[in-house]
Design an enzyme around this catalytic site. Sequence first.
Site, short mmCIF file in Angstrom:
data_model
loop_
_atom_site.label_atom_id
_atom_site.label_comp_id
_atom_site.label_asym_id
_atom_site.label_seq_id
_atom_site.Cartn_x
_atom_site.Cartn_y
_atom_site.Cartn_z
N TYR A 166 2.44 -29.35 -9.31
CA TYR A 166 2.52 -28.04 -10.05
C TYR A 166 3.54 -28.24 -11.61
O TYR A 166 4.72 -29.11 -11.18
CB TYR A 166 2.67 -26.65 -9.50
N CYS A 167 3.12 -27.92 -12.92
CA CYS A 167 4.43 -27.64 -13.90
C CYS A 167 4.76 -26.49 -14.45
O CYS A 167 4.38 -25.40 -13.81
CB CYS A 167 4.13 -29.18 -14.63
N ARG A 168 5.30 -26.77 -15.54
CA ARG A 168 5.29 -25.26 -16.15
C ARG A 168 3.38 -24.40 -16.39
O ARG A 168 3.66 -23.02 -15.99
CB ARG A 168 6.34 -25.31 -17.71
#
Length: 121
Positions: A88-90
């Site tokens: 995941y990221c932002r």
Amino acid sequence: MKSILIIMSFFSFLFGSNTQQNDTITILDKPSFKMAINSKKVQLVDVRTPNEFNAGHIKNAKNIDFFNQSNFIKEFNKLNKEEPIYLYCRSGNRSQKAARKLDSLGFKKIFDLKGGYMNWN
């Protein structure tokens, strides 16, 4: 009949819980992602910057910054390519790029959180 199938496929794409990108990369909605990472010990990686990670992250996630490409490749090469990896990221943008990179590095099963950490909280 053909138009009905096209419409159903379109709605499935828009509203389906899981969106398959290819055989290696699967985008999971929040409930599916949460269930997967809570059901067993997994390789969970946050590909945001250290500052973003330190501001808040999913429990048990390892931080490997996508923007630091030399370290990114080095750190991912330490992980098991045969075991599923959860990213995941932002917002889901960087993790999609990271997923494609991991696919090219030989990871077999990559799961990406739809909407990223912004969708998590």
